[in-house]
Scaffold this active site. Structure first.
Site, mmCIF file in Angstrom:
data_model
loop_
_atom_site.group_PDB
_atom_site.id
_atom_site.type_symbol
_atom_site.label_atom_id
_atom_site.label_comp_id
_atom_site.label_asym_id
_atom_site.label_seq_id
_atom_site.Cartn_x
_atom_site.Cartn_y
_atom_site.Cartn_z
ATOM 1 N N SER A 156 -7.428 0.445 -0.752
ATOM 2 C CA SER A 156 -6.061 1.306 -1.268
ATOM 3 C C SER A 156 -5.942 2.590 -0.332
ATOM 4 O O SER A 156 -7.005 2.878 0.287
ATOM 5 C CB SER A 156 -6.512 1.749 -2.840
ATOM 6 N N TYR A 170 -11.231 4.665 -9.834
ATOM 7 C CA TYR A 170 -10.496 3.770 -9.120
ATOM 8 C C TYR A 170 -10.555 4.225 -7.597
ATOM 9 O O TYR A 170 -10.942 3.521 -6.572
ATOM 10 C CB TYR A 170 -8.962 3.770 -9.367
#
Length: 282
Positions: A156, A170
Site C-alpha cells: 500500500s 494496517y
C-alpha cells in the site's frame, strides 16, 4: 495473438472482490488458468462462472481459503499444481483493514494480531509455498513457459508515507510486506523467482469505501489526490499483470506504486479532474 499469460497458471487471493476480482478477469483474458482463493467462496465462484462464460479456453477454479491459516494456503497451492500442472504466478492480494484500527493508544491488541495474521503471515505463507512450487517449474520454450515464476504482493502507499488519519496495524502490516518482498526477491533471484510489491493508492473498492463511510472521511483524502479521484481496482490489476508477465522479466524487488501520483505530491493541482475513471472488467 496469444495473451501475455498464455499457458501460465496463477493463484489470486482475495479473488472475490475489488482488486482480486479485476485481476482474476484480466489474467484469464490474457490466457492464464486461475485458482480463485477467497474466504468468501460464493464470491469467488461467481468470478469463476464469469470467467467460464467470457473466456472458455482457460480454466478457473474457486476454493475457500483463509490466508491466515498456513495449511489452507498450502492446500491451495497444491491444488493449483495438481489441476494446472505448475504454478507460474502467485498474487498475494488478500488483506483486511479493520474498522477499529486506529492510532497507538486506541488500537486493541486483538485488532493488531488479526491484521498481522492476514496481511503479513498470509503473504509469508503464500510466498513460502509458491517458492516450493515454482522451484519445480521447468522451461518449456514451445509453450512460452520459463523456469521459476513471479510473486506479486499487495502492499500500500501507506507503507511509504505517513498520514494523520491513523490505521496503525494496517500501515505496519503493509510496511512489513514491502520489507519481506525485497528480501525474498534477493534470496530467490537466481532461482528465477521474482518478487515485487504493488502499492495501490486509495481505491474506490468496498474495502476502502466501507472504511471511509462518511463524506467527511472521503473528502479528507480526496483533497490530497493529484488526479482528484480515487483509483479503480482495474488500474491495480493492470499493474499486477505487468509484474506477473514476462514484460517485467528484469524487474524484481520493486515497490511498484500505482497511486495517481499521491506519494510524489506536495501541493495538488488546481482545477477539476480531466481523466474519467476507467471502466471495470467486471
Amino acid at each position: 495473438m496469444p495473451g501475455r499469460l498464455q499457458n501460465k497458471s496463477a493463484i489470486i487471493t482475495g479473488a472475490g472482490s475489488g482488486i482480486g476480482l479485476e485481476t482474476s478477469l484480466l489474467f484469464a483474458s490474457e490466457g492464464a488458468n486461475v485458482l480463485l482463493v477467497d474466504v468468501n467462496v460464493k464470491a469467488a465462484e461467481s468470478v469463476a462462472a464469469l470467467i467460464a462464460t467470457r473466456y472458455p479456453n482457460v480454466r478457473a477454479i474457486a476454493v475457500k481459503t483463509d490466508v491466515g491459516v498456513e495449511k489452507e494456503i498450502k492446500d491451495a497451492v497444491d491444488l493449483a499444481v495438481k489441476e494446472f500442472g505448475r504454478l507460474d504466478i502467485m498474487f498475494n492480494n488478500a488483506g483486511i483493514m479493520h474498522p477499529k484500527d486506529d492510532h497507538a493508544l486506541n488500537t486493541e491488541e486483538k485488532i493488531w494480531d488479526l491484521t498481522m495474521q492476514i496481511n503479513v503471515k498470509g503473504v509469508w505463507w503464500g510466498s513460502k509455498y509458491a517458492i516450493l512450487a515454482m522451484r519445480e517449474n521447468k522451461p518449456d520454450p514451445e509453450r512460452g513457459l520459463t523456469q521459476g515464476g513471479s510473486v506479486v504482493n499487495t502492499a500500500s502507499f501507506v507503507a511509504i508515507m505517513g498520514a494523520a488519519t491513523p490505521q496503525l496495524a494496517y500501515t505496519a502490516s503493509k510496511g512489513a510486506v514491502l520489507a519481506m518482498t525485497r528480501e525474498l526477491a534477493m534470496v530467490h533471484a537466481r532461482e528465477g523467482i521474482r518478487f515485487n510489491s504493488i502499492c495501490p493508492g486509495p481505491l474506490k473498492t468496498p474495502l476502502l469505501m466501507d472504511f471511509l463511510n462518511t463524506a467527511e472521511k472521503r473528502d479528507r483524502r480526496l483533497v490530497h489526490l493529484p488526479m482528484g479521484r480515487f483509483g479503480e481496482a482495474v488500474e491495480i490489476a493492470k499493474g499486477a499483470l505487468f509484474l506477473a508477465s514476462d514484460d517485467s522479466s528484469y524487474v524484481t524487488g520493486t515497490d511498484f506504486k500505482v497511486d495517481g501520483g499521491l506519494t510524489s505530491c506536495y501541493v495538488t493541482p488546481i482545477g477539476e479532474p480531466l481523466l474519467p475513471p476507467p471502466s471495470s472488467l467486471a
